[in-house]
Design a protein around this motif. Sequence first.
Motif, PDB file in Angstrom:
ATOM      1  N   ASN A 124       0.714  -1.112  -0.175  1.00 57.45           N
ATOM      2  CA  ASN A 124      -0.123  -0.035   0.190  1.00 57.45           C
ATOM      3  C   ASN A 124       0.740   1.592  -0.016  1.00 57.45           C
ATOM      4  O   ASN A 124       1.350   1.536   0.564  1.00 57.45           O
ATOM      5  CB  ASN A 124      -1.095   0.157   1.056  1.00 57.45           C
ATOM      6  N   GLU A 156      -0.197  -0.389  -4.240  1.00 55.14           N
ATOM      7  CA  GLU A 156      -1.381  -0.346  -4.335  1.00 55.14           C
ATOM      8  C   GLU A 156      -2.224   1.215  -3.930  1.00 55.14           C
ATOM      9  O   GLU A 156      -1.827   1.908  -3.098  1.00 55.14           O
ATOM     10  CB  GLU A 156      -2.337  -0.687  -3.298  1.00 55.14           C
ATOM     11  N   ASP A 185      -6.777   0.259  -4.966  1.00 57.76           N
ATOM     12  CA  ASP A 185      -7.643   0.158  -4.046  1.00 57.76           C
ATOM     13  C   ASP A 185      -8.540   0.501  -3.282  1.00 57.76           C
ATOM     14  O   ASP A 185      -9.060   2.214  -3.947  1.00 57.76           O
ATOM     15  CB  ASP A 185      -6.355  -0.273  -2.789  1.00 57.76           C
ATOM     16  N   GLU A 242     -12.180  -7.544  -2.694  1.00 60.02           N
ATOM     17  CA  GLU A 242     -11.216  -7.865  -0.824  1.00 60.02           C
ATOM     18  C   GLU A 242     -12.332  -8.181   0.559  1.00 60.02           C
ATOM     19  O   GLU A 242     -13.786  -7.646   0.431  1.00 60.02           O
ATOM     20  CB  GLU A 242     -11.571  -6.063  -0.447  1.00 60.02           C
TER      21      GLU A 242
HETATM   22 MG    MG Z   1      -4.685  -2.421   0.271  1.00 57.23          MG
END
Ligand code: MG
Length: 287
Positions: A124, A156, A185, A242
């Motif tokens: 991330n 991300e 994301d 997710e």
């Molecule tokens: Mg992520």
Amino acid sequence: EAKRAGGNRHMVFAPSMRERAARRAGIEAELRQALVEEQLFVVYQPVVRLLQCGGVDYAAGVEALVRWRHPVRGIVPPIDFIEVAEECGLIGMLGDFVLERACRDFLDWRARLGERAPGLMAVNLSRAQLAQPGWIDGVRRILRDTGMPPGCLQLEVTESLAAQDQDIQQRLHDLKTLGIQLALDDFGTGYSSLSSLHLLPVDTVKIDRSFVCQADTSAHHRVLIEATVKVARSLGMTTVAEGIETQSQLDVVRNHLCDKVQGYFYSRPLPAPELLDWLATHDAEVH
Ligand code: MG
Ligand code: C2E
Ligand code: MG
Ligand code: MG
């Protein structure tokens, strides 16, 4: 906390500006210490590729997620310190730490597991990292020092971050020239829309957990998932759902041809040694 406990009475319990500032300053000082004393560590959640027509799902990659082992408070989740790190300028160091650790662990698994190791490492990024002028040079250095193949790294960025800002979009294009993959994301929570997806240089769209968790109970959310997958696929992008927690959520996203999933249904994020165990016990599923 007060907001969660007290509903709309949260104003009554909200700490004063001064209290908040003091708390922030406290976290900042502790976070500096944490970076020096190596209290931060990285956990990994498997990202599982779904196969249609009876193929066997397998761990195609992992997502790296940072944790803080606080000497008094125990394990602190990122929601409690990433924002502070961004505001006080520590995010660069923190982000570099996570990126380097993730690359080293990825290569370690490769050395141990060979072909059966996950092929992609997702890390991330926050806006503050992308905004730092020299930051991309740091990424280039980490790739060189670790020997990480750029094509196996996926960075991300959140949807709201990527959509709005011209400078940020330029940075994303710069990253692509390094051969790195990019993922959007938390898709569905920001301000961009399906119609502007083609403007972003991303390879993967991660559908936010808030949609996925209602996939099996809400027709509205199913339609949004279906539309997102269709548009992303038509642009040649991979989709990841997710936060899959149940078999029925998994069934829905598989039926809508989502490429990959991650969530507690398969595994919580795990420290590197436990992830290795997880991969070993899911051996049969790994191609
Ligand atoms: Mg992520
Ligand atoms: P994210 O990138 O969307 O990561 C997914 C989050 O969902 C993780 O929370 C993960 O533990 C959680 N999750 C995964 N599967 C499930 C599930 O089935 N159910 C539920 N309820 N939750 C699930 P985590 O680790 O607390 O991280 C929260 C956010 O903090 C991340 O959201 C990411 O935006 C940010 N973050 C984490 N690590 C880093 C980092 O190294 N750098 C930066 N800049 N941000 C990070
Ligand atoms: Mg994120
Ligand atoms: Mg997310």
